[in-house]
Design a protein around this motif. Sequence first.
Motif, PDB file in Angstrom:
ATOM      1  N   HIS A   1     -13.167   4.111  70.816  1.00 45.00           N
ATOM      2  CA  HIS A   1     -13.927   5.295  70.416  1.00 45.00           C
ATOM      3  C   HIS A   1     -14.767   5.020  69.174  1.00 45.00           C
ATOM      4  N   GLN A   2     -14.374   4.039  68.380  1.00 48.03           N
ATOM      5  CA  GLN A   2     -15.114   3.703  67.166  1.00 48.03           C
ATOM      6  C   GLN A   2     -16.243   2.719  67.437  1.00 48.03           C
ATOM      7  N   LYS A   3     -16.186   2.013  68.562  1.00 46.37           N
ATOM      8  CA  LYS A   3     -17.145   0.942  68.814  1.00 46.37           C
ATOM      9  C   LYS A   3     -18.044   1.171  70.020  1.00 46.37           C
ATOM     10  N   LEU A   4     -17.632   2.041  70.939  1.00 50.07           N
ATOM     11  CA  LEU A   4     -18.361   2.235  72.188  1.00 50.07           C
ATOM     12  C   LEU A   4     -18.777   3.691  72.342  1.00 50.07           C
ATOM     13  N   GLU A   5     -19.778   3.927  73.186  1.00 53.81           N
ATOM     14  CA  GLU A   5     -20.220   5.287  73.460  1.00 53.81           C
ATOM     15  C   GLU A   5     -19.120   6.041  74.202  1.00 53.81           C
ATOM     16  N   GLU A   6     -19.028   7.338  73.964  1.00 52.94           N
ATOM     17  CA  GLU A   6     -17.950   8.158  74.537  1.00 52.94           C
ATOM     18  C   GLU A   6     -17.966   8.128  76.069  1.00 52.94           C
ATOM     19  N   ASP A   7     -19.158   8.164  76.683  1.00 57.74           N
ATOM     20  CA  ASP A   7     -19.242   8.101  78.150  1.00 57.74           C
ATOM     21  C   ASP A   7     -18.632   6.811  78.677  1.00 57.74           C
ATOM     22  N   LEU A   8     -18.897   5.717  77.981  1.00 63.23           N
ATOM     23  CA  LEU A   8     -18.358   4.426  78.393  1.00 63.23           C
ATOM     24  C   LEU A   8     -16.839   4.410  78.260  1.00 63.23           C
ATOM     25  N   VAL A   9     -16.312   4.978  77.177  1.00 60.70           N
ATOM     26  CA  VAL A   9     -14.861   5.028  76.979  1.00 60.70           C
ATOM     27  C   VAL A   9     -14.219   5.834  78.115  1.00 60.70           C
ATOM     28  N   GLN A  10     -14.836   6.922  78.502  1.00 57.23           N
ATOM     29  CA  GLN A  10     -14.298   7.731  79.604  1.00 57.23           C
ATOM     30  C   GLN A  10     -14.297   6.948  80.910  1.00 57.23           C
ATOM     31  N   GLU A  11     -15.378   6.183  81.171  1.00 58.94           N
ATOM     32  CA  GLU A  11     -15.432   5.345  82.373  1.00 58.94           C
ATOM     33  C   GLU A  11     -14.327   4.289  82.344  1.00 58.94           C
ATOM     34  N   LEU A  12     -14.111   3.680  81.186  1.00 60.88           N
ATOM     35  CA  LEU A  12     -13.066   2.671  81.044  1.00 60.88           C
ATOM     36  C   LEU A  12     -11.698   3.275  81.312  1.00 60.88           C
ATOM     37  N   GLU A  13     -11.451   4.459  80.764  1.00 61.91           N
ATOM     38  CA  GLU A  13     -10.159   5.101  80.960  1.00 61.91           C
ATOM     39  C   GLU A  13      -9.940   5.458  82.433  1.00 61.91           C
ATOM     40  N   THR A  14     -10.991   5.864  83.118  1.00 64.77           N
ATOM     41  CA  THR A  14     -10.884   6.128  84.561  1.00 64.77           C
ATOM     42  C   THR A  14     -10.522   4.847  85.304  1.00 64.77           C
ATOM     43  N   GLU A  15     -11.193   3.744  84.958  1.00 64.95           N
ATOM     44  CA  GLU A  15     -10.893   2.450  85.583  1.00 64.95           C
ATOM     45  C   GLU A  15      -9.451   2.029  85.326  1.00 64.95           C
ATOM     46  N   ILE A  16      -8.977   2.230  84.100  1.00 66.93           N
ATOM     47  CA  ILE A  16      -7.601   1.870  83.750  1.00 66.93           C
ATOM     48  C   ILE A  16      -6.619   2.687  84.579  1.00 66.93           C
ATOM     49  N   HIS A  17      -6.840   3.999  84.666  1.00 68.46           N
ATOM     50  CA  HIS A  17      -5.946   4.855  85.452  1.00 68.46           C
ATOM     51  C   HIS A  17      -5.921   4.419  86.923  1.00 68.46           C
ATOM     52  N   GLU A  18      -7.104   4.087  87.476  1.00 65.87           N
ATOM     53  CA  GLU A  18      -7.170   3.627  88.872  1.00 65.87           C
ATOM     54  C   GLU A  18      -6.403   2.329  89.059  1.00 65.87           C
ATOM     55  N   LYS A  19      -6.558   1.419  88.118  1.00 65.33           N
ATOM     56  CA  LYS A  19      -5.872   0.123  88.213  1.00 65.33           C
ATOM     57  C   LYS A  19      -4.355   0.305  88.081  1.00 65.33           C
ATOM     58  N   VAL A  20      -3.910   1.171  87.188  1.00 58.90           N
ATOM     59  CA  VAL A  20      -2.478   1.436  87.036  1.00 58.90           C
ATOM     60  C   VAL A  20      -1.929   2.041  88.315  1.00 58.90           C
ATOM     61  N   GLU A  21      -2.661   2.998  88.895  1.00 54.41           N
ATOM     62  CA  GLU A  21      -2.225   3.628  90.147  1.00 54.41           C
ATOM     63  C   GLU A  21      -2.126   2.600  91.271  1.00 54.41           C
ATOM     64  N   GLN A  22      -3.113   1.717  91.359  1.00 49.41           N
ATOM     65  CA  GLN A  22      -3.077   0.682  92.394  1.00 49.41           C
ATOM     66  C   GLN A  22      -1.905  -0.272  92.172  1.00 49.41           C
ATOM     67  N   THR A  23      -1.659  -0.638  90.915  1.00 49.87           N
ATOM     68  CA  THR A  23      -0.537  -1.526  90.594  1.00 49.87           C
ATOM     69  C   THR A  23       0.782  -0.890  91.017  1.00 49.87           C
ATOM     70  N   GLU A  24       0.933   0.403  90.761  1.00 50.77           N
ATOM     71  CA  GLU A  24       2.161   1.098  91.141  1.00 50.77           C
ATOM     72  C   GLU A  24       2.292   1.201  92.656  1.00 50.77           C
ATOM     73  N   GLN A  25       1.173   1.405  93.369  1.00 51.80           N
ATOM     74  CA  GLN A  25       1.209   1.450  94.832  1.00 51.80           C
ATOM     75  C   GLN A  25       1.585   0.098  95.411  1.00 51.80           C
ATOM     76  N   ASP A  26       1.075  -0.963  94.792  1.00 51.30           N
ATOM     77  CA  ASP A  26       1.385  -2.318  95.271  1.00 51.30           C
ATOM     78  C   ASP A  26       2.856  -2.651  95.113  1.00 51.30           C
ATOM     79  N   LYS A  27       3.511  -2.046  94.114  1.00 54.34           N
ATOM     80  CA  LYS A  27       4.941  -2.302  93.885  1.00 54.34           C
ATOM     81  C   LYS A  27       5.797  -1.663  94.966  1.00 54.34           C
ATOM     82  N   ARG A  28       5.299  -0.579  95.575  1.00 53.72           N
ATOM     83  CA  ARG A  28       6.083   0.168  96.569  1.00 53.72           C
ATOM     84  C   ARG A  28       6.152  -0.547  97.866  1.00 53.72           C
TER      85      ARG A  28
END
Length: 156
Positions: free
Chosen positions: A129-156
């Motif tokens: 949040h201190q180094k990147l534009e807020e829109d970009l941070v939101q996109e990154l957080e969406t990508e992280i959530h998607e990747k975490v969800e996929q990782t959890e699905q792969d474990k099942r």
Amino acid sequence: MTENNHIKPELEDFEVETIYENRMHERLAFTFKIRGDEFKGHYHNDEILWLNPHPKQMIGEDKVDKIESTIHSFMKHYGNSKKAEDIQIKPVFEDTAHERQQFSLYVQGEEFKGFVHNGEIQWFHPQPHQKLEEDLVQELETEIHEKVEQTEQDKR
């Protein structure tokens, strides 16, 4: 900057420079050659804006996608892309009450890390949040959530 042989060899003498530095229209200008023909363009917000001549005029439309893919690879390699690169997710504190997912990723050549716990992202230092534009941070957080969800699905 000259071509890095580990990326793709067909572009020769690839060079990048910042233009309109510290202004609203700041962007990167790039040049390269293919079989002696020089091509130029601008790279802004992860988009390629071609100057004349456009490669499809001289090389053919079928090769433009490969050329653009190579340019995007160069920009990521040199830390000029605003997209997240190489998002790594791994579980930490497994089988404890503190179990969570740890992530790391690179944006614009800088590494950011943090935890995802109960659906919330907790960033380590440096804070994006201190180094990147807020829109970009939101996109990154969406990508992280998607990747975490996929990782959890792969474990099942």
